[in-house]
Structure formats: structure tokens, C-alpha cells
Design a protein around this motif. Structure first.
Motif, PDB file in Angstrom:
ATOM      1  N   LEU A 169     -33.789 -60.916   2.007  1.00 22.32           N
ATOM      2  CA  LEU A 169     -32.874 -59.720   2.853  1.00 22.32           C
ATOM      3  C   LEU A 169     -31.752 -60.757   3.428  1.00 22.32           C
ATOM      4  N   ARG A 170     -32.183 -61.683   4.403  1.00 20.90           N
ATOM      5  CA  ARG A 170     -31.340 -62.746   4.599  1.00 20.90           C
ATOM      6  C   ARG A 170     -32.057 -63.946   5.316  1.00 20.90           C
ATOM      7  N   ARG A 171     -30.759 -65.221   4.846  1.00 21.58           N
ATOM      8  CA  ARG A 171     -31.036 -66.034   4.999  1.00 21.58           C
ATOM      9  C   ARG A 171     -29.980 -66.982   6.099  1.00 21.58           C
ATOM     10  N   SER A 172     -30.911 -68.371   6.754  1.00 14.96           N
ATOM     11  CA  SER A 172     -30.001 -69.028   7.463  1.00 14.96           C
ATOM     12  C   SER A 172     -29.009 -69.673   7.511  1.00 14.96           C
ATOM     13  N   ALA A 173     -28.569 -70.202   7.840  1.00 14.53           N
ATOM     14  CA  ALA A 173     -28.179 -71.478   7.510  1.00 14.53           C
ATOM     15  C   ALA A 173     -28.586 -72.526   7.732  1.00 14.53           C
ATOM     16  N   VAL A 174     -28.899 -74.301   6.581  1.00 14.15           N
ATOM     17  CA  VAL A 174     -29.563 -75.317   6.251  1.00 14.15           C
ATOM     18  C   VAL A 174     -29.333 -76.185   7.395  1.00 14.15           C
ATOM     19  N   TYR A 175     -30.433 -76.367   7.867  1.00 11.38           N
ATOM     20  CA  TYR A 175     -30.672 -77.509   8.552  1.00 11.38           C
ATOM     21  C   TYR A 175     -30.811 -78.766   8.247  1.00 11.38           C
ATOM     22  N   GLU A 176     -30.193 -80.663   8.451  1.00  7.92           N
ATOM     23  CA  GLU A 176     -31.017 -81.369   8.491  1.00  7.92           C
ATOM     24  C   GLU A 176     -31.939 -81.885   9.186  1.00  7.92           C
ATOM     25  N   THR A 177     -32.956 -81.996   9.453  1.00  8.51           N
ATOM     26  CA  THR A 177     -33.764 -82.480   9.795  1.00  8.51           C
ATOM     27  C   THR A 177     -34.206 -83.871  10.212  1.00  8.51           C
ATOM     28  N   ASP A 178     -35.016 -84.112  11.284  1.00 13.23           N
ATOM     29  CA  ASP A 178     -35.896 -85.217  10.758  1.00 13.23           C
ATOM     30  C   ASP A 178     -37.328 -85.026  10.676  1.00 13.23           C
ATOM     31  N   PRO A 179     -37.848 -85.857  10.610  1.00 12.50           N
ATOM     32  CA  PRO A 179     -39.386 -85.873   9.893  1.00 12.50           C
ATOM     33  C   PRO A 179     -40.516 -85.645  11.154  1.00 12.50           C
ATOM     34  N   VAL A 180     -41.168 -84.828  10.732  1.00 13.80           N
ATOM     35  CA  VAL A 180     -41.952 -84.812  11.918  1.00 13.80           C
ATOM     36  C   VAL A 180     -43.958 -84.711  11.598  1.00 13.80           C
ATOM     37  N   GLY A 181     -44.449 -85.458  12.315  1.00 12.90           N
ATOM     38  CA  GLY A 181     -45.727 -86.217  11.802  1.00 12.90           C
ATOM     39  C   GLY A 181     -45.406 -87.170  11.670  1.00 12.90           C
ATOM     40  N   TYR A 182     -45.332 -87.316   9.806  1.00 10.93           N
ATOM     41  CA  TYR A 182     -45.380 -88.614   9.355  1.00 10.93           C
ATOM     42  C   TYR A 182     -43.789 -88.806   9.035  1.00 10.93           C
ATOM     43  N   THR A 183     -43.537 -89.742  10.076  1.00  7.88           N
ATOM     44  CA  THR A 183     -42.371 -89.923  10.241  1.00  7.88           C
ATOM     45  C   THR A 183     -41.181 -91.073   8.996  1.00  7.88           C
ATOM     46  N   ASP A 184     -42.507 -92.315   8.378  1.00  7.12           N
ATOM     47  CA  ASP A 184     -41.918 -92.910   6.953  1.00  7.12           C
ATOM     48  C   ASP A 184     -41.395 -92.388   5.719  1.00  7.12           C
ATOM     49  N   GLN A 185     -40.326 -91.431   5.955  1.00  4.33           N
ATOM     50  CA  GLN A 185     -39.754 -90.289   4.623  1.00  4.33           C
ATOM     51  C   GLN A 185     -38.740 -90.246   5.362  1.00  4.33           C
ATOM     52  N   GLY A 186     -37.912 -89.323   4.295  1.00  5.23           N
ATOM     53  CA  GLY A 186     -36.473 -89.659   4.306  1.00  5.23           C
ATOM     54  C   GLY A 186     -36.303 -88.075   4.943  1.00  5.23           C
ATOM     55  N   PRO A 187     -34.760 -87.230   5.274  1.00  6.80           N
ATOM     56  CA  PRO A 187     -34.483 -86.287   6.653  1.00  6.80           C
ATOM     57  C   PRO A 187     -34.811 -84.734   5.399  1.00  6.80           C
ATOM     58  N   PHE A 188     -35.151 -83.943   6.061  1.00  4.04           N
ATOM     59  CA  PHE A 188     -34.991 -83.011   5.122  1.00  4.04           C
ATOM     60  C   PHE A 188     -34.333 -81.650   6.199  1.00  4.04           C
TER      61      PHE A 188
END
Length: 280
Positions: A154-173
Motif C-alpha cells: 500500500l505505502r512505502r517510506s523513504a530510504v535511510y542509510e543507518t549505522d549498524p546496531v548490536g554487531y557494529t563491525d559491518q557496513g551501513p544498512f
């Protein structure tokens, strides 16, 4: 689940693919199961707290004895749709339509079509990806959801780039949220979401680790439910800015059970600095 069962209702109709059926007509037997909460009606002995099955009978009769359908499958579908539309308190209906004596050269007692239809609900899904072509994975997931015969986006939000949470040794989402309309149960919808993750290459090696696609069922209508397989609303959504910020774009401010106001929750939520609008 509570239900009202209306059994062996007999009507005369003119449904069928053969001219003789449309001209001569025949008897039809209809059974209907109406699923709704009945505790208040039972405690209060009040017709206003339930469905007047005499009225429901007249609705069914008007359809079966009305304009003909070629298939009793179509007749059953019309009955289910009409009952769900007339009675918003129904969560589900089951319809059985029996043609006792089909006009065939061989004899058998009858043919029955049985269908079950749920009232569609609006559910919200959070999407995330931090491997490969992240946006492509999100778009492919949305297409797969929308292509399911029982799910409509039905609907979709904008897309956000986010810092990883929990396991932080990885690229942004990349994260976003979609609202869908579905008559699948919450469990059925979750199963399809897990299947979609697998189709798009999700491998579960590290908890909160890198992934091609992550789909979380955040809301399923206003339902509050906790089982070993599923909890809705999602138990950690209130702590996650990367979930709440996109979600607030596609649902009402008071849409989340247990959260009075999404806007107020976001004002005081930690981690907002790690969520940035993404432009391709």
C-alpha cells in the motif's frame, strides 16, 4: 475462536454452465461459519453484541436466489465477500455451497465447494540490507511481497542509510518500511517473509550481522500476540530509530499498541543520529 454456524440452509437458484440449469434451476445447500467474538453477547444476553443470523440468512438467500453465476465457486466467493462487507465485526468466514444433484449422466450425491476468507488487515514490515546492491535487494523484496496473491503493498517510506546496531563491525544498512494489506495470518505472512529472505540470499551466521536482506514484521493490524515463533508488535521496535523513523512515515501517530505517540517516542529516542535519509 468463537463462531456462529448456520447449517444446511436450502435455497432454489439458477446457477450453472448448462442452459438447463439456468432455465430450470435446482436446490442449493449453504453452510456458513461466521467467526467473531461472542463473549459479550453471552455475558449480556444482548443481540446488539452479536450478529442477527435471521438477517444474515436473508442476505445469503438474496444472493443464492438472485442473478445466476456459472460456477458455484463464484457464488461462494460472493457470499463470503458480502458477509465480510456487511458485518465488520467478522474476522473470518467459511462458506460451503453444495449442488445436491449435478446434471451429469452419472449419479453422485452432490458436489460441494468450500472456501475460507479472512478480513484483510494492514501490516507493516521493516526492510534492511547492507550487502551487495542494497537498494536492489530492497526493491526486489518489495516486488516479491506485492506479487504474492494475498499481499498488496500500500505505502512505502523513504530510504535511510543507518549505522549498524548490536554487531557494529559491518557496513551501513539501507532501511525502509512498507505497509501491506493481506488476508494471510501473521504466521503465514512471516513464513513468506522468511522465504523471501532466503530467495534473496539471506544467510544467518552472525546475529545482527551482515545480510543481503532483513525483513521484520513490525505490526499486524492492532493485534498484540506473543508465541515462540512470533511477537507483534515487534518486541524491539520501540528501541530502534531505524525502524521507528521509516514507520512513522506510513502509519498514524497512534498506530502502535503500547506507544501512545510515535512522534513523542521519536523525540526522546537514542540513535537518531545514526539514521540519515539516503539519496541514490
Amino acid at each position: 475462536m468463537d463462531k456462529i454456524v448456520m447449517s444446511a440452509m436450502a435455497f432454489f437458484g439458477y446457477h450453472g454452465v448448462f442452459p438447463e440449469e439456468n432455465k430450470l434451476g435446482q436446490r442449493y445447500i449453504v453452510d456458513a461459519e461466521l467467526v467473531l467474538p461472542l463473549s459479550n453477547a453471552g455475558r449480556n444476553d444482548d443481540l446488539a453484541e452479536t450478529i442477527n443470523y435471521a438477517e444474515a440468512y436473508e442476505l445469503i438467500k438474496g444472493i443464492v436466489e438472485g442473478p445466476p453465476f456459472k460456477l458455484i465457486e463464484a457464488l461462494a466467493e460472493k457470499l463470503a465477500d458480502a458477509l465480510l462487507e456487511r458485518y465488520p465485526e467478522l474476522s473470518e468466514v467459511a462458506i460451503r455451497v453444495t449442488k445436491p444433484n449435478p446434471p451429469f449422466a452419472i449419479y453422485f450425491a452432490g458436489v460441494t465447494v468450500e472456501i475460507k476468507r479472512r478480513r484483510p488487515v494492514e501490516a507493516c514490515i521493516s526492510l534492511g540490507s547492507n550487502l551487495g546492491d542494497r537498494m536492489d535487494y530492497l526493491e526486489r523484496a518489495i516486488r516479491l511481497l506485492d506479487q504474492h496473491p494475498n499481499v498488496s503493498v500500500l505505502r512505502r517510506s523513504a530510504v535511510y542509510e543507518t549505522d549498524p546496531v548490536g554487531y557494529t563491525d559491518q557496513g551501513p544498512f539501507l532501511n525502509m518500511a512498507v505497509a501491506v494489506k493481506t488476508d494471510l495470518t501473521a504466521e503465514e505472512l512471516l513464513a513468506f517473509m522468511l522465504e523471501t529472505e532466503q530467495v534473496l540470499g539471506r544467510v544467518r551466521e552472525i546475529r545482527f550481522g551482515p545480510r543481503t536482506l532483513d525483513l521484520d514484521l513490525i505490526l499486524y493490524g492492532k493485534e498484540i500476540k506473543g508465541t515462540p515463533q512470533l511477537t507483534v508488535p515487534h518486541p524491539r521496535m520501540g528501541e530502534r530509530a531505524f525502524v521507528l523513523i521509516p514507520l512513522a512515515e506510513i502509519v498514524a501517530d497512534d498506530a502502535v499498541p503500547g506507544i501512545d505517540s510515535l512522534a513523542e517516542r521519536l523525540k526522546h529516542l537514542e540513535g537518531k543520529d545514526g539514521v540519515r535519509i539516503w539519496i541514490a
